[in-house]
Design a protein around this motif. Structure first.
Motif, PDB file in Angstrom:
ATOM      1  N   GLY A  81     -43.039  44.560 -13.766  1.00  0.00           N
ATOM      2  CA  GLY A  81     -43.137  45.113 -14.679  1.00  0.00           C
ATOM      3  C   GLY A  81     -44.143  45.785 -15.106  1.00  0.00           C
ATOM      4  N   LEU A  82     -43.783  47.005 -15.392  1.00  0.00           N
ATOM      5  CA  LEU A  82     -45.239  47.643 -15.876  1.00  0.00           C
ATOM      6  C   LEU A  82     -44.952  48.066 -17.104  1.00  0.00           C
ATOM      7  CD1 LEU A  82     -45.550  50.286 -12.697  1.00  0.00           C
ATOM      8  CD2 LEU A  82     -46.622  48.075 -13.251  1.00  0.00           C
ATOM      9  N   PHE A  83     -45.990  47.936 -17.699  1.00  0.00           N
ATOM     10  CA  PHE A  83     -46.463  47.865 -19.585  1.00  0.00           C
ATOM     11  C   PHE A  83     -47.428  48.830 -19.698  1.00  0.00           C
ATOM     12  CE2 PHE A  83     -43.977  44.162 -18.233  1.00  0.00           C
ATOM     13  CZ  PHE A  83     -43.165  43.847 -19.213  1.00  0.00           C
ATOM     14  N   PRO A  84     -46.971  50.668 -20.418  1.00  0.00           N
ATOM     15  CA  PRO A  84     -47.978  50.958 -20.572  1.00  0.00           C
ATOM     16  C   PRO A  84     -47.973  50.959 -21.800  1.00  0.00           C
ATOM     17  CG  PRO A  84     -46.725  52.540 -18.577  1.00  0.00           C
ATOM     18  CD  PRO A  84     -45.988  51.240 -19.100  1.00  0.00           C
ATOM     19  N   SER A  85     -49.398  50.666 -22.416  1.00  0.00           N
ATOM     20  CA  SER A  85     -49.398  50.911 -24.519  1.00  0.00           C
ATOM     21  C   SER A  85     -50.241  51.332 -24.665  1.00  0.00           C
ATOM     22  CB  SER A  85     -49.348  48.816 -24.671  1.00  0.00           C
ATOM     23  OG  SER A  85     -50.773  48.926 -24.489  1.00  0.00           O
ATOM     24  N   PRO A  86     -50.394  51.690 -26.068  1.00  0.00           N
ATOM     25  CA  PRO A  86     -51.525  52.237 -26.758  1.00  0.00           C
ATOM     26  C   PRO A  86     -53.097  51.158 -26.319  1.00  0.00           C
ATOM     27  CG  PRO A  86     -50.130  51.522 -28.252  1.00  0.00           C
ATOM     28  CD  PRO A  86     -49.092  51.013 -27.224  1.00  0.00           C
ATOM     29  N   ASN A  87     -52.828  50.277 -25.920  1.00  0.00           N
ATOM     30  CA  ASN A  87     -54.500  49.539 -25.773  1.00  0.00           C
ATOM     31  C   ASN A  87     -54.972  49.737 -23.989  1.00  0.00           C
ATOM     32  OD1 ASN A  87     -54.849  49.317 -28.768  1.00  0.00           O
ATOM     33  ND2 ASN A  87     -53.453  47.593 -28.327  1.00  0.00           N
TER      34      ASN A  87
ATOM     35  N   ALA B 291     -36.622  46.740 -38.618  1.00  0.00           N
ATOM     36  CA  ALA B 291     -37.003  47.436 -38.196  1.00  0.00           C
ATOM     37  C   ALA B 291     -36.204  48.384 -37.413  1.00  0.00           C
ATOM     38  CB  ALA B 291     -38.461  47.124 -37.110  1.00  0.00           C
ATOM     39  N   ALA B 292     -37.022  49.683 -36.762  1.00  0.00           N
ATOM     40  CA  ALA B 292     -36.318  50.482 -35.882  1.00  0.00           C
ATOM     41  C   ALA B 292     -37.246  51.445 -35.376  1.00  0.00           C
ATOM     42  CB  ALA B 292     -35.464  51.849 -36.217  1.00  0.00           C
ATOM     43  N   TRP B 293     -36.488  51.032 -33.736  1.00  0.00           N
ATOM     44  CA  TRP B 293     -38.266  53.057 -33.125  1.00  0.00           C
ATOM     45  C   TRP B 293     -37.365  53.046 -31.598  1.00  0.00           C
ATOM     46  CZ3 TRP B 293     -37.690  47.403 -32.984  1.00  0.00           C
ATOM     47  CH2 TRP B 293     -38.043  46.602 -32.292  1.00  0.00           C
ATOM     48  N   ASP B 294     -37.494  54.092 -31.277  1.00  0.00           N
ATOM     49  CA  ASP B 294     -37.945  54.837 -30.251  1.00  0.00           C
ATOM     50  C   ASP B 294     -38.070  53.984 -29.053  1.00  0.00           C
ATOM     51  OD1 ASP B 294     -35.668  56.325 -31.711  1.00  0.00           O
ATOM     52  OD2 ASP B 294     -36.191  58.107 -30.275  1.00  0.00           O
ATOM     53  N   HIS B 295     -37.174  53.668 -27.725  1.00  0.00           N
ATOM     54  CA  HIS B 295     -38.015  53.076 -26.187  1.00  0.00           C
ATOM     55  C   HIS B 295     -37.780  53.921 -25.279  1.00  0.00           C
ATOM     56  CE1 HIS B 295     -39.667  49.136 -25.928  1.00  0.00           C
ATOM     57  NE2 HIS B 295     -39.605  48.825 -25.265  1.00  0.00           N
ATOM     58  N   ILE B 296     -38.739  53.770 -24.515  1.00  0.00           N
ATOM     59  CA  ILE B 296     -38.473  54.469 -23.214  1.00  0.00           C
ATOM     60  C   ILE B 296     -38.549  53.735 -21.382  1.00  0.00           C
ATOM     61  CG2 ILE B 296     -39.575  56.569 -21.207  1.00  0.00           C
ATOM     62  CD1 ILE B 296     -41.133  57.923 -24.135  1.00  0.00           C
ATOM     63  N   TYR B 297     -37.685  53.893 -20.775  1.00  0.00           N
ATOM     64  CA  TYR B 297     -37.565  53.223 -19.684  1.00  0.00           C
ATOM     65  C   TYR B 297     -37.532  53.920 -18.490  1.00  0.00           C
ATOM     66  CZ  TYR B 297     -36.107  49.296 -22.906  1.00  0.00           C
ATOM     67  OH  TYR B 297     -36.087  48.175 -23.939  1.00  0.00           O
ATOM     68  N   ILE B 298     -38.322  53.685 -17.508  1.00  0.00           N
ATOM     69  CA  ILE B 298     -37.980  53.484 -15.744  1.00  0.00           C
ATOM     70  C   ILE B 298     -37.175  53.125 -15.302  1.00  0.00           C
ATOM     71  CG2 ILE B 298     -38.797  54.523 -13.939  1.00  0.00           C
ATOM     72  CD1 ILE B 298     -39.244  56.513 -16.790  1.00  0.00           C
TER      73      ILE B 298
ATOM     74  N   ILE C  91     -42.353  51.642 -22.266  1.00  0.00           N
ATOM     75  CA  ILE C  91     -43.210  52.757 -23.054  1.00  0.00           C
ATOM     76  C   ILE C  91     -42.458  51.803 -24.398  1.00  0.00           C
ATOM     77  CG2 ILE C  91     -44.343  54.398 -23.483  1.00  0.00           C
ATOM     78  CD1 ILE C  91     -43.693  55.783 -20.883  1.00  0.00           C
ATOM     79  N   SER C  92     -43.674  51.092 -24.518  1.00  0.00           N
ATOM     80  CA  SER C  92     -43.059  50.246 -26.088  1.00  0.00           C
ATOM     81  C   SER C  92     -43.878  51.167 -27.032  1.00  0.00           C
ATOM     82  CB  SER C  92     -43.418  48.582 -25.458  1.00  0.00           C
ATOM     83  OG  SER C  92     -44.423  48.868 -25.742  1.00  0.00           O
ATOM     84  N   ASP C  93     -44.608  51.527 -26.969  1.00  0.00           N
ATOM     85  CA  ASP C  93     -45.055  52.872 -27.947  1.00  0.00           C
ATOM     86  C   ASP C  93     -44.454  52.675 -29.800  1.00  0.00           C
ATOM     87  OD1 ASP C  93     -46.656  53.384 -25.322  1.00  0.00           O
ATOM     88  OD2 ASP C  93     -48.500  54.716 -26.777  1.00  0.00           O
ATOM     89  N   GLY C  94     -43.067  52.933 -29.073  1.00  0.00           N
ATOM     90  CA  GLY C  94     -42.230  53.372 -30.543  1.00  0.00           C
ATOM     91  C   GLY C  94     -42.506  52.470 -31.037  1.00  0.00           C
ATOM     92  N   GLU C  95     -41.908  50.560 -30.349  1.00  0.00           N
ATOM     93  CA  GLU C  95     -42.083  49.670 -30.993  1.00  0.00           C
ATOM     94  C   GLU C  95     -43.487  48.936 -31.465  1.00  0.00           C
ATOM     95  OE1 GLU C  95     -40.580  44.635 -30.106  1.00  0.00           O
ATOM     96  OE2 GLU C  95     -40.086  46.503 -28.347  1.00  0.00           O
ATOM     97  N   ILE C  96     -43.982  49.246 -31.093  1.00  0.00           N
ATOM     98  CA  ILE C  96     -45.777  48.050 -31.583  1.00  0.00           C
ATOM     99  C   ILE C  96     -46.024  48.974 -32.997  1.00  0.00           C
ATOM    100  CG2 ILE C  96     -48.172  48.483 -31.512  1.00  0.00           C
ATOM    101  CD1 ILE C  96     -47.434  48.037 -28.427  1.00  0.00           C
TER     102      ILE C  96
END
Length: 137
Positions: A34-40, A101-108, A122-127
């Protein structure tokens, strides 16, 4: 539409696996890598490493007071015959039903072996949600 029902069913099982604290079931819903683009920066994990990550993540949720995960499918788009994009809204509820906590998450997702699996998230919202709550530094 059959496609949207398939994606909704996929995420129902995904949220259910989190609700049951079932790291194996969560990991099986992902491609072998799995691929995980993150802010870092971006990174990838093979399934066994991802399973271990899920155990850590489930422990983190419990430490934050999460009792019930809730996920709502906001959108699902078929990009190619075997590739989809989905957007989920998550709410992590505490013992009294309050939102922790609440957030949106994007998946492919990719359809392989006649089933959908997550390829990228893309888990930027959760982070951001956990950082805002003070749970992450």
């Amino acid at each position: 539409m059959a496609f949207e029902r398939e994606i909704a069913a996929f995420f129902a099982s995904y949220v259910d696996a989190f609700a049951k604290n079932d790291a194996d079931a969560i990991a099986e819903l992902w491609e072998p890598i799995g691929l995980f683009p993150s802010p870092n920066g971006n990174f990838a994990m093979e399934r066994e490493a991802f399973r271990s990550h899920c155990v850590t993540l489930l422990d983190f949720y419990r430490q934050q007071g999460v009792v019930t995960p809730v996920g709502d499918l906001l959108s699902a788009t078929l990009l190619y015959p075997q590739v989809a994009e989905a957007r989920m809204a998550y709410r992590m509820l505490g013992e009294g039903g309050e939102t922790v906590a609440a957030w949106d998450h994007i998946y492919i997702l990719r359809r392989s072996d006649d089933r959908w699996r997550v390829t990228l998230t893309i888990s930027d919202g959760e982070i951001a949600a956990w950082t805002e709550r003070g749970a992450l530094e």
